[in-house]
Design a protein around this motif. Structure first.
Motif, PDB file in Angstrom:
ATOM      1  N   THR A  12      32.684  36.886  28.224  1.00 53.37           N
ATOM      2  CA  THR A  12      31.422  37.379  27.672  1.00 53.37           C
ATOM      3  C   THR A  12      31.439  37.335  26.155  1.00 53.37           C
ATOM      4  O   THR A  12      30.495  36.838  25.526  1.00 53.37           O
ATOM      5  CB  THR A  12      31.149  38.818  28.158  1.00 53.37           C
ATOM      6  N   LEU A  13      32.502  37.851  25.555  1.00 52.39           N
ATOM      7  CA  LEU A  13      32.635  37.847  24.098  1.00 52.39           C
ATOM      8  C   LEU A  13      33.638  36.808  23.605  1.00 52.39           C
ATOM      9  O   LEU A  13      33.496  36.266  22.511  1.00 52.39           O
ATOM     10  CB  LEU A  13      33.067  39.235  23.607  1.00 52.39           C
ATOM     11  N   VAL A  14      34.676  36.562  24.397  1.00 49.31           N
ATOM     12  CA  VAL A  14      35.687  35.558  24.021  1.00 49.31           C
ATOM     13  C   VAL A  14      35.808  34.525  25.141  1.00 49.31           C
ATOM     14  O   VAL A  14      35.693  34.855  26.320  1.00 49.31           O
ATOM     15  CB  VAL A  14      37.056  36.208  23.714  1.00 49.31           C
ATOM     16  N   THR A  84      38.834  31.368  21.342  1.00 45.74           N
ATOM     17  CA  THR A  84      37.798  31.471  20.315  1.00 45.74           C
ATOM     18  C   THR A  84      36.738  32.478  20.740  1.00 45.74           C
ATOM     19  O   THR A  84      36.542  32.756  21.924  1.00 45.74           O
ATOM     20  CB  THR A  84      37.122  30.112  20.059  1.00 45.74           C
ATOM     21  N   VAL A  85      36.058  33.015  19.751  1.00 41.88           N
ATOM     22  CA  VAL A  85      34.958  33.944  19.990  1.00 41.88           C
ATOM     23  C   VAL A  85      33.727  33.147  20.395  1.00 41.88           C
ATOM     24  O   VAL A  85      33.426  32.097  19.816  1.00 41.88           O
ATOM     25  CB  VAL A  85      34.678  34.755  18.706  1.00 41.88           C
ATOM     26  N   LEU A  86      33.013  33.629  21.392  1.00 38.55           N
ATOM     27  CA  LEU A  86      31.793  32.948  21.824  1.00 38.55           C
ATOM     28  C   LEU A  86      30.664  33.165  20.819  1.00 38.55           C
ATOM     29  O   LEU A  86      30.588  34.201  20.151  1.00 38.55           O
ATOM     30  CB  LEU A  86      31.375  33.451  23.204  1.00 38.55           C
ATOM     31  N   ASP A  87      29.813  32.168  20.710  1.00 40.58           N
ATOM     32  CA  ASP A  87      28.703  32.208  19.756  1.00 40.58           C
ATOM     33  C   ASP A  87      27.852  33.465  19.965  1.00 40.58           C
ATOM     34  O   ASP A  87      27.387  33.736  21.072  1.00 40.58           O
ATOM     35  CB  ASP A  87      27.838  30.956  19.942  1.00 40.58           C
ATOM     36  N   GLY A  88      27.667  34.216  18.895  1.00 36.11           N
ATOM     37  CA  GLY A  88      26.827  35.400  18.950  1.00 36.11           C
ATOM     38  C   GLY A  88      27.555  36.675  19.326  1.00 36.11           C
ATOM     39  O   GLY A  88      26.934  37.751  19.351  1.00 36.11           O
ATOM     40  N   ALA A  89      28.865  36.606  19.586  1.00 38.03           N
ATOM     41  CA  ALA A  89      29.584  37.779  20.093  1.00 38.03           C
ATOM     42  C   ALA A  89      29.576  38.940  19.095  1.00 38.03           C
ATOM     43  O   ALA A  89      29.220  40.073  19.437  1.00 38.03           O
ATOM     44  CB  ALA A  89      31.009  37.405  20.467  1.00 38.03           C
ATOM     45  N   ARG A  90      29.995  38.679  17.868  1.00 37.41           N
ATOM     46  CA  ARG A  90      30.043  39.777  16.901  1.00 37.41           C
ATOM     47  C   ARG A  90      28.625  40.227  16.524  1.00 37.41           C
ATOM     48  O   ARG A  90      28.385  41.415  16.309  1.00 37.41           O
ATOM     49  CB  ARG A  90      30.823  39.388  15.647  1.00 37.41           C
ATOM     50  N   LYS A  91      27.706  39.275  16.456  1.00 38.89           N
ATOM     51  CA  LYS A  91      26.320  39.651  16.153  1.00 38.89           C
ATOM     52  C   LYS A  91      25.770  40.574  17.234  1.00 38.89           C
ATOM     53  O   LYS A  91      25.044  41.533  16.940  1.00 38.89           O
ATOM     54  CB  LYS A  91      25.441  38.408  16.021  1.00 38.89           C
ATOM     55  N   LEU A  92      26.112  40.312  18.492  1.00 37.49           N
ATOM     56  CA  LEU A  92      25.668  41.181  19.579  1.00 37.49           C
ATOM     57  C   LEU A  92      26.158  42.609  19.347  1.00 37.49           C
ATOM     58  O   LEU A  92      25.375  43.566  19.451  1.00 37.49           O
ATOM     59  CB  LEU A  92      26.191  40.666  20.922  1.00 37.49           C
ATOM     60  N   VAL A 181      25.416  36.804  31.345  1.00 36.94           N
ATOM     61  CA  VAL A 181      25.323  35.540  30.608  1.00 36.94           C
ATOM     62  C   VAL A 181      26.106  34.471  31.373  1.00 36.94           C
ATOM     63  O   VAL A 181      27.005  34.775  32.156  1.00 36.94           O
ATOM     64  CB  VAL A 181      25.865  35.674  29.167  1.00 36.94           C
ATOM     65  N   LEU A 182      25.751  33.208  31.133  1.00 35.28           N
ATOM     66  CA  LEU A 182      26.351  32.087  31.869  1.00 35.28           C
ATOM     67  C   LEU A 182      27.653  31.587  31.239  1.00 35.28           C
ATOM     68  O   LEU A 182      28.223  30.615  31.718  1.00 35.28           O
ATOM     69  CB  LEU A 182      25.352  30.928  31.955  1.00 35.28           C
ATOM     70  N   THR A 183      28.131  32.260  30.207  1.00 35.59           N
ATOM     71  CA  THR A 183      29.271  31.758  29.425  1.00 35.59           C
ATOM     72  C   THR A 183      30.593  31.788  30.177  1.00 35.59           C
ATOM     73  O   THR A 183      31.558  31.164  29.743  1.00 35.59           O
ATOM     74  CB  THR A 183      29.405  32.557  28.130  1.00 35.59           C
ATOM     75  N   GLY A 184      30.653  32.506  31.308  1.00 31.48           N
ATOM     76  CA  GLY A 184      31.892  32.546  32.080  1.00 31.48           C
ATOM     77  C   GLY A 184      31.994  31.469  33.130  1.00 31.48           C
ATOM     78  O   GLY A 184      33.027  31.325  33.791  1.00 31.48           O
ATOM     79  N   GLY A 185      30.909  30.715  33.309  1.00 30.39           N
ATOM     80  CA  GLY A 185      30.941  29.625  34.283  1.00 30.39           C
ATOM     81  C   GLY A 185      30.384  29.980  35.647  1.00 30.39           C
ATOM     82  O   GLY A 185      30.439  29.161  36.567  1.00 30.39           O
ATOM     83  N   SER A 197      20.416  42.146  36.709  1.00 29.83           N
ATOM     84  CA  SER A 197      18.988  42.374  36.501  1.00 29.83           C
ATOM     85  C   SER A 197      18.344  41.201  35.779  1.00 29.83           C
ATOM     86  O   SER A 197      17.187  40.857  36.029  1.00 29.83           O
ATOM     87  CB  SER A 197      18.777  43.650  35.675  1.00 29.83           C
ATOM     88  N   ARG A 198      19.104  40.617  34.852  1.00 25.50           N
ATOM     89  CA  ARG A 198      18.654  39.443  34.114  1.00 25.50           C
ATOM     90  C   ARG A 198      19.861  38.549  33.871  1.00 25.50           C
ATOM     91  O   ARG A 198      20.995  39.018  33.807  1.00 25.50           O
ATOM     92  CB  ARG A 198      18.051  39.822  32.758  1.00 25.50           C
ATOM     93  N   VAL A 199      19.587  37.256  33.700  1.00 25.87           N
ATOM     94  CA  VAL A 199      20.642  36.302  33.368  1.00 25.87           C
ATOM     95  C   VAL A 199      20.178  35.470  32.181  1.00 25.87           C
ATOM     96  O   VAL A 199      19.070  34.924  32.194  1.00 25.87           O
ATOM     97  CB  VAL A 199      20.986  35.373  34.554  1.00 25.87           C
ATOM     98  N   TYR A 200      21.037  35.389  31.159  1.00 26.76           N
ATOM     99  CA  TYR A 200      20.732  34.615  29.963  1.00 26.76           C
ATOM    100  C   TYR A 200      21.736  33.468  29.829  1.00 26.76           C
ATOM    101  O   TYR A 200      22.887  33.573  30.272  1.00 26.76           O
ATOM    102  CB  TYR A 200      20.810  35.495  28.717  1.00 26.76           C
ATOM    103  N   GLU A 201      21.267  32.397  29.201  1.00 29.83           N
ATOM    104  CA  GLU A 201      22.145  31.240  29.021  1.00 29.83           C
ATOM    105  C   GLU A 201      23.346  31.589  28.155  1.00 29.83           C
ATOM    106  O   GLU A 201      24.461  31.139  28.422  1.00 29.83           O
ATOM    107  CB  GLU A 201      21.380  30.084  28.388  1.00 29.83           C
ATOM    108  N   ASP A 202      23.118  32.384  27.112  1.00 28.95           N
ATOM    109  CA  ASP A 202      24.193  32.695  26.173  1.00 28.95           C
ATOM    110  C   ASP A 202      23.854  33.982  25.431  1.00 28.95           C
ATOM    111  O   ASP A 202      22.795  34.591  25.644  1.00 28.95           O
ATOM    112  CB  ASP A 202      24.421  31.543  25.189  1.00 28.95           C
ATOM    113  N   LEU A 203      24.754  34.395  24.544  1.00 30.00           N
ATOM    114  CA  LEU A 203      24.544  35.647  23.814  1.00 30.00           C
ATOM    115  C   LEU A 203      23.378  35.590  22.826  1.00 30.00           C
ATOM    116  O   LEU A 203      22.621  36.566  22.715  1.00 30.00           O
ATOM    117  CB  LEU A 203      25.835  36.053  23.100  1.00 30.00           C
TER     118      LEU A 203
END
Length: 220
Positions: A12-14, A84-92, A181-185, A197-203
């Motif tokens: 999710t974050l990494v 690596t940190v996933l895009d948007g992780a720290r911003k989230l 989020v779909l970042t885990g595959g 409840s909801r699914v997003y492509e990414d952070l």
């Protein structure tokens, strides 16, 4: 009312899910057990106490479980520097805090791994707390880890953010909604079927909707 946001870390974050899958594959192989990597990936997100039995059966768990878990650590540790940190992780995390969420990171990872991720995310000052494998005996999809995370936050309502079906099922047992989020595959349909409840492509996509995230008072 203040909302506790219980945020999963791995996947999710990494970006670790495929590293974990490969390390588990090598750990099984080390004990003479061959499990397809795709099958291992479907179990990533549940705790290591459960994974060998989930993907290889109870007999493998009884005979080799502890050996496989020890080997997994040996194979995964050298990969830490590749994470690596996933895009948007720290911003989230920053945006959740800015919007007065009480953020708790919910991980069943080894304490030293969680420390490494906290450093990568520079997250210690952004969150109310975090969990590790030492906090519970029973891991996802059991709700225990999320339950501990809730005690580290402050708020009347709660919601979860994760990437796996195991995150969704664990949160559902406490009757709190999960945003995935779909970042885990994992796929959109399987996350929804598991209770998301909801699914997003990414952070970054999720961040755009922070003002409308669902939350509920956790079940006792």
């Amino acid at each position: 009312m203040t909302t506790i946001a219980v945020v999963d870390v791995d996947g999710t974050l990494v970006d670790t899910n495929y590293h974990h899958s490969l390390a588990w594959f090598r750990a099984f192989e080390n004990s003479g057990v061959v499990v397809p990597i795709w099958k291992i990936h479907r179990a990533i997100g549940m705790g290591g106490d459960r994974l060998p039995a989930e993907v290889a059966g109870e007999e493998v768990e009884r005979e080799y479980g502890d050996e496989i878990r020890a080997a997994w650590a040996e194979f995964f540790d050298p990969m830490l520097e590749e994470i690596t940190v996933l895009d948007g992780a720290r911003k989230l995390l920053k945006e959740l805090r800015h919007k007065d969420f009480s953020v708790v990171l919910a991980s069943s990872g080894k304490p030293e791994h969680v420390d490494h991720y906290l450093d990568l995310l520079d997250a210690r000052e952004l969150v109310a707390g975090w969990t590790t494998a030492e906090d519970v005996e029973d891991t996802k999809p059991a709700p225990d880890l999320i339950g501990v995370a809730l005690t580290k936050g402050r708020g009347e309502r709660a919601m979860a953010i994760g990437d796996s079906v195991w995150d969704c099922r664990a949160a559902a047992k406490l009757e709190i909604p999960t945003v995935a989020v779909l970042t885990g595959g994992f796929g959109n349909d399987e996350l929804t079927e598991a209770g998301a409840s909801r699914v997003y492509e990414d952070l970054p996509s999720l961040i755009e909707d922070l003002d409308t995230l669902p939350a509920k008072e956790p079940a006792d």
